[in-house]
Design a protein around this motif. Sequence first.
Motif, PDB file in Angstrom:
ATOM      1  N   PHE A  32       0.735  -1.320   0.001  1.00 27.86           N
ATOM      2  CA  PHE A  32       0.118   0.042   0.044  1.00 27.86           C
ATOM      3  C   PHE A  32       0.777   1.169  -0.062  1.00 27.86           C
ATOM      4  CE2 PHE A  32       0.483  -1.104   4.253  1.00 27.86           C
ATOM      5  CZ  PHE A  32       1.097   0.041   5.036  1.00 27.86           C
ATOM      6  N   PHE A  33       2.124   1.377   0.193  1.00 31.04           N
ATOM      7  CA  PHE A  33       2.754   2.461   0.285  1.00 31.04           C
ATOM      8  C   PHE A  33       3.642   2.814  -0.763  1.00 31.04           C
ATOM      9  CE2 PHE A  33       6.593   4.716   2.674  1.00 31.04           C
ATOM     10  CZ  PHE A  33       5.873   5.510   3.165  1.00 31.04           C
ATOM     11  N   PRO A  34       3.632   4.223  -1.139  1.00 31.97           N
ATOM     12  CA  PRO A  34       4.089   4.654  -2.347  1.00 31.97           C
ATOM     13  C   PRO A  34       5.644   4.815  -2.637  1.00 31.97           C
ATOM     14  CG  PRO A  34       3.244   6.311  -1.423  1.00 31.97           C
ATOM     15  CD  PRO A  34       2.901   5.147  -0.375  1.00 31.97           C
ATOM     16  N   ILE A  35       6.533   4.538  -1.358  1.00 31.88           N
ATOM     17  CA  ILE A  35       7.787   5.013  -1.420  1.00 31.88           C
ATOM     18  C   ILE A  35       8.615   3.464  -1.460  1.00 31.88           C
ATOM     19  CG2 ILE A  35       9.685   5.622  -0.055  1.00 31.88           C
ATOM     20  CD1 ILE A  35       7.788   7.970  -1.101  1.00 31.88           C
ATOM     21  N   PRO A  36       9.613   3.124  -2.241  1.00 34.23           N
ATOM     22  CA  PRO A  36      10.179   2.152  -2.493  1.00 34.23           C
ATOM     23  C   PRO A  36      11.181   1.943  -1.503  1.00 34.23           C
ATOM     24  CG  PRO A  36      11.185   3.575  -4.215  1.00 34.23           C
ATOM     25  CD  PRO A  36       9.960   4.088  -3.355  1.00 34.23           C
ATOM     26  N   PRO A  37      11.604   0.553  -0.995  1.00 34.31           N
ATOM     27  CA  PRO A  37      12.664   0.346  -0.081  1.00 34.31           C
ATOM     28  C   PRO A  37      14.125   0.640  -0.230  1.00 34.31           C
ATOM     29  CG  PRO A  37      11.580  -1.833  -0.650  1.00 34.31           C
ATOM     30  CD  PRO A  37      11.013  -0.630  -1.559  1.00 34.31           C
ATOM     31  N   ASP A  38      14.272   1.057  -1.482  1.00 34.68           N
ATOM     32  CA  ASP A  38      15.510   1.417  -1.808  1.00 34.68           C
ATOM     33  C   ASP A  38      16.078   2.859  -0.968  1.00 34.68           C
ATOM     34  OD1 ASP A  38      15.807  -0.319  -4.836  1.00 34.68           O
ATOM     35  OD2 ASP A  38      13.872   0.402  -4.325  1.00 34.68           O
ATOM     36  N   VAL A  39      15.264   3.530  -0.659  1.00 32.93           N
ATOM     37  CA  VAL A  39      15.220   4.979  -0.063  1.00 32.93           C
ATOM     38  C   VAL A  39      16.155   4.399   1.362  1.00 32.93           C
ATOM     39  CG1 VAL A  39      13.993   6.577   1.158  1.00 32.93           C
ATOM     40  CG2 VAL A  39      12.991   5.955  -1.063  1.00 32.93           C
ATOM     41  N   MET A  40      15.858   3.538   1.908  1.00 38.03           N
ATOM     42  CA  MET A  40      16.563   2.977   3.087  1.00 38.03           C
ATOM     43  C   MET A  40      17.813   2.026   2.561  1.00 38.03           C
ATOM     44  SD  MET A  40      15.686   4.801   5.824  1.00 38.03           S
ATOM     45  CE  MET A  40      16.469   3.660   7.129  1.00 38.03           C
ATOM     46  N   GLN A  41      17.260   1.184   1.786  1.00 34.75           N
ATOM     47  CA  GLN A  41      18.536   0.074   1.718  1.00 34.75           C
ATOM     48  C   GLN A  41      19.774   0.625   0.955  1.00 34.75           C
ATOM     49  OE1 GLN A  41      17.578  -2.913  -1.484  1.00 34.75           O
ATOM     50  NE2 GLN A  41      19.658  -3.733  -0.976  1.00 34.75           N
TER      51      GLN A  41
END
Length: 193
Positions: A32-41
């Motif tokens: 449901f969330f529009p931000i991908p995990p790459d932002v943290m990874q």
Amino acid sequence: MLRRLYDWTLARAGGPQAEKWLIGISFADSSFFPIPPDVMQIPMSIARPEKSFRYAAVSTVASVAGALLGYAIGALLFQAIGVPLLHLYGYEEKFATFAASIKEHGFLWMLAFAFLPIPYKVATIAAGSVGLGIPVLLAASVLGRGGRFFLVALVLRRYGAAAQVIIDKYFHQLAIVAIVLFVGGFVVVKYAF
């Protein structure tokens, strides 16, 4: 503003709560969330390159679990939650055609959505709404998400310090490319299906 967000994320990426944020974002992105995990990874792997494979594994497991939530939204709560989410992202018009394609070529679609920078939540909800087999969903999710996250980990483990220098030097250009890819993923979903 983006530079401040990058610096803030990089500072948190080395902190004790970083993995919890990574788990939460990876899980939510698949449903449901529009931000991908790459932002943290990516910043976490730059801050601690020796842990990049661990971060990829954490992202993969959380993302696959999130895919099951997306599937459940499609299978059990499509009218109550799935339709409003599709409306929020502007996908409702072409969803029927896309859902039929998912039913026919499920593994390939799920694999593509899992690997590419296009919104995976659309595919997981569609898979649930058409009753795609859960083993197909899981196999495509593990291969696609794992392939994507471990590829990032491999590059950052090998070139972590150099990657940070490149990001610092070309931050604005890279931010534009990232935004274009992110928005482009939504555009591809909206117009291709």
